[in-house]
Design a protein around this motif. Sequence first.
Motif, mmCIF file in Angstrom:
data_model
loop_
_atom_site.group_PDB
_atom_site.id
_atom_site.type_symbol
_atom_site.label_atom_id
_atom_site.label_comp_id
_atom_site.label_asym_id
_atom_site.label_seq_id
_atom_site.Cartn_x
_atom_site.Cartn_y
_atom_site.Cartn_z
ATOM 1 N N HIS A 357 37.709 43.621 27.523
ATOM 2 C CA HIS A 357 36.876 43.559 26.338
ATOM 3 C C HIS A 357 35.514 42.986 26.700
ATOM 4 C CE1 HIS A 357 40.018 44.386 23.309
ATOM 5 N NE2 HIS A 357 40.824 43.780 24.154
ATOM 6 N N ARG A 358 34.610 43.051 25.734
ATOM 7 C CA ARG A 358 33.325 42.394 25.935
ATOM 8 C C ARG A 358 33.528 40.890 26.100
ATOM 9 N NH1 ARG A 358 28.688 42.234 21.376
ATOM 10 N NH2 ARG A 358 29.690 40.210 21.005
ATOM 11 N N LYS A 359 34.461 40.327 25.327
ATOM 12 C CA LYS A 359 34.817 38.914 25.479
ATOM 13 C C LYS A 359 35.963 38.820 26.464
ATOM 14 C CE LYS A 359 35.855 34.689 22.905
ATOM 15 N NZ LYS A 359 36.047 34.083 21.555
ATOM 16 N N VAL A 360 35.771 38.061 27.528
ATOM 17 C CA VAL A 360 36.748 37.940 28.606
ATOM 18 C C VAL A 360 37.275 36.508 28.634
ATOM 19 C CG1 VAL A 360 37.131 38.098 31.098
ATOM 20 C CG2 VAL A 360 35.618 39.747 29.945
ATOM 21 N N TYR A 361 38.605 36.378 28.639
ATOM 22 C CA TYR A 361 39.223 35.052 28.641
ATOM 23 C C TYR A 361 39.489 34.597 30.070
ATOM 24 C CZ TYR A 361 39.744 35.546 23.628
ATOM 25 O OH TYR A 361 39.481 35.706 22.291
ATOM 26 N N ARG A 362 39.235 33.323 30.297
ATOM 27 C CA ARG A 362 39.484 32.687 31.575
ATOM 28 C C ARG A 362 40.327 31.424 31.343
ATOM 29 N NH1 ARG A 362 38.571 36.892 33.672
ATOM 30 N NH2 ARG A 362 36.783 37.445 34.978
ATOM 31 N N PRO A 363 40.940 30.881 32.391
ATOM 32 C CA PRO A 363 41.765 29.680 32.180
ATOM 33 C C PRO A 363 40.980 28.494 31.634
ATOM 34 C CG PRO A 363 41.503 30.180 34.530
ATOM 35 C CD PRO A 363 41.048 31.375 33.776
ATOM 36 N N TRP A 364 39.670 28.462 31.892
ATOM 37 C CA TRP A 364 38.825 27.366 31.391
ATOM 38 C C TRP A 364 38.236 27.633 30.013
ATOM 39 C CZ3 TRP A 364 34.360 29.930 30.672
ATOM 40 C CH2 TRP A 364 34.036 30.962 31.560
ATOM 41 N N GLY A 365 38.351 28.862 29.506
ATOM 42 C CA GLY A 365 37.761 29.218 28.224
ATOM 43 C C GLY A 365 37.503 30.703 28.126
ATOM 44 N N ALA A 366 36.251 31.092 27.825
ATOM 45 C CA ALA A 366 35.938 32.520 27.682
ATOM 46 C C ALA A 366 34.435 32.733 27.791
ATOM 47 C CB ALA A 366 36.431 33.041 26.331
ATOM 48 N N TYR A 367 34.054 33.993 28.103
ATOM 49 C CA TYR A 367 32.640 34.372 28.019
ATOM 50 C C TYR A 367 32.527 35.705 27.310
ATOM 51 C CZ TYR A 367 33.303 37.479 32.093
ATOM 52 O OH TYR A 367 33.729 38.466 32.946
ATOM 53 N N ASP A 464 38.369 25.415 43.332
ATOM 54 C CA ASP A 464 38.775 25.938 42.028
ATOM 55 C C ASP A 464 40.063 25.278 41.598
ATOM 56 O OD1 ASP A 464 38.421 27.944 39.820
ATOM 57 O OD2 ASP A 464 40.379 28.592 40.556
ATOM 58 N N SER A 465 40.127 24.860 40.323
ATOM 59 C CA SER A 465 41.311 24.197 39.789
ATOM 60 C C SER A 465 42.442 25.166 39.485
ATOM 61 C CB SER A 465 40.944 23.442 38.498
ATOM 62 O OG SER A 465 39.926 22.494 38.737
ATOM 63 N N TYR A 466 42.155 26.473 39.550
ATOM 64 C CA TYR A 466 43.125 27.477 39.115
ATOM 65 C C TYR A 466 43.566 28.398 40.243
ATOM 66 C CZ TYR A 466 40.844 25.754 34.923
ATOM 67 O OH TYR A 466 40.320 24.925 33.968
ATOM 68 N N GLY A 467 43.385 27.961 41.481
ATOM 69 C CA GLY A 467 43.901 28.719 42.613
ATOM 70 C C GLY A 467 43.166 29.986 42.934
ATOM 71 N N ARG A 468 41.879 30.096 42.555
ATOM 72 C CA ARG A 468 41.131 31.337 42.786
ATOM 73 C C ARG A 468 40.157 31.239 43.947
ATOM 74 N NH1 ARG A 468 38.273 32.007 37.234
ATOM 75 N NH2 ARG A 468 37.942 29.796 37.704
ATOM 76 N N ALA A 469 40.036 30.070 44.559
ATOM 77 C CA ALA A 469 39.072 29.922 45.646
ATOM 78 C C ALA A 469 39.583 30.599 46.900
ATOM 79 C CB ALA A 469 38.827 28.440 45.921
#
Length: 469
Positions: A357-367, A464-469
């Motif tokens: 979607h135009r709005k994308v959710y991430r573990p820290w929130g969304a953009y 990264d706190s979410y294992g993405r680094a």
Amino acid sequence: MLPILPVILSGGSGTRLWPLSREAYPKQFLPLVADGEDTMLQATWKRAAPVAGRPPIIVANVEHRFMAAEQLRESGTTPEALVLEPCGRNTAPAIAVAALIATRESQDALLLVLPSDHVIRDDHAFHAAVHMAATHADAGKLVTFGIVPTGPETGYGYIKAKKGGGVMDVERFVEKPDLDNAQRYVASGDYYWNSGMFLFKASTYLSELRMLNPQIVSACEAALADAARDADFIRLAPEAFAASPSDSIDYAVMEKTTRAAVVPLDAGWSDLGSWTALWEVSDKDDRGNAHHGDVIQINCTDTYAYGNRLIAMVGLKDTIVVETDDAIMVGHRDSMQDIKEIVSRIKRDGRSEAAAHRKVYRPWGAYDSIDNGTRFQVKRITVKPNATLSLQMHHHRAEHWIVVSGTAEVTRGDEVVLLTENQSTYIPLGVTHRLRNPGKLPLELIEVQSGSYLGEDDIVRFEDSYGRA
């Protein structure tokens, strides 16, 4: 009797409900039924909870891990395991992993296998069917729930039961029929729709699968043995899991086993396999219209509308209208199965609307990407309290951050600054930076990107706190 352990399968992409459901945010994470705020995943767990003897095992796509965890937390439960599939291998391997967890890490259990994207209107009838099936499952049967058909549906597989009552042995499974055969099946009273829901002992399922398709069990054992533990997640080993044959439980086990049984279920079930199916289960006005959101209609009959902005409909019949921030879908109710062709064309054209979607959710929130053009992009960013984005840098873009509300802790090179409402900062191209919300309220800011390339893959993560680094 062994305790009932729900296994909720949440790995689907749900593209038949495009544009609302997309690969990055599929239908199981959406509140699609108008009589509640729960998402499909949350409703599935709440429906199963009264008959469950243990917290659920969730099997999800690795890309959806934080959505699944957050929605279950909101529902007040911590899963017994949240298993992450590195790739889709269909239902037989997914259930095998759950069965291995049930038998290796705890006592054996009755696995109540449930897709996460179905609607059941009558919870009491569902609970009664589970209790009826449990005794037979405890005795070694592989029980499936056969939906009492309401008509000659050609979009479902069928199950023919042997004569009897209550829980019956299965005579055979039937592929999706043509209309003539579907009418004959329904008229006979011996056939049920295949719901994709099951109840059986974990050990029984593994025993049958090991006999009928041992490659699946071997691959799942290897994937689980080498799995990485990441907070509450079990990340299956990618290569080992990908080596499993991709097969449904129906083909791998149920159609071949001698232990298959079926319990009839008449509980207002739907698999929400299309917008037409969603219209069918929705509350309607006296002309058959089911509208959700800001909708004005004049002289419309048997229509469905879903959107956030104003939708005006005049003189329409048997029409579906779905509006999102970046797409509008309009079609005839009888043609909704063709949406998959739309999604395929979007992918072929290299467009992003099939996946996100135009709005994308991430573990820290969304953009939310609210505007873009040549060499610039504007995003509205929301960061949850105490959440932190990765420490990162970009090779091709610079960024301007303007705080709208809340407090931002900004790392910019060797400098750390606090910004509050109406304050801003500039992140030059190539400078290492990080954004954190140290407050108790959500942080909202506007990000203006400028540069020669603005794709999401221009991110180099260092921490990264979410294992993405």
